[in-house]
Write a protein that holds these residues in place. Structure first.
Motif: not given
Length: 115
Positions: A42, A45-46, A49-50, A74
């Motif tokens: 997770r 992936r985050t 994405e950021v 974040v």
């Protein structure tokens, strides 16, 4: 992508300041961080994405807070993280099997390709 790094700051410092970060043997960096695989994925992936959402390229380090309930937050994206041999970014890549020289070479080759 480099594995997650967990910071255990010096408990005698009021917060994770420059002293705790660079000049203190009481601060410990654990890489790879001891995370459950679902949480590690997770975070990965985050972070991607950021990075992509902000239109970043090259290098960056996405920092998270992971509170006791496990819901990651974040904290920041550092688009030019510390790059000294004692900085976190090279430590993370070393844990992935890349030397400092390998990381610099990869960054240079990536920059040339994107020209």
């Amino acid at each position: 992508m480099a594995p997650a790094l967990e910071i255990h700051p010096d408990p005698d410092q009021p917060f994770f300041n420059a002293t705790a970060k660079y000049d203190n043997a009481a601060t410990h960096f654990v890489v790879p961080a001891p995370l459950e695989s679902t949480l590690a994925e997770r975070l990965r992936r985050t972070a991607v994405e950021v990075f992509e959402t902000l239109g970043c390229s090259g290098l960056a380090r996405v920092d998270f807070f992971v509170p006791a309930d496990g819901e990651p937050v974040v904290n920041e994206i550092n688009t030019f993280p510390g790059f000294t041999p004692t900085s976190q970014f090279p430590r993370m890549w070393a844990a992935a099997g890349l030397s400092y020289t390998d990381v610099v070479q990869n960054l240079l080759e990536t920059a040339v390709r994107k020209g």
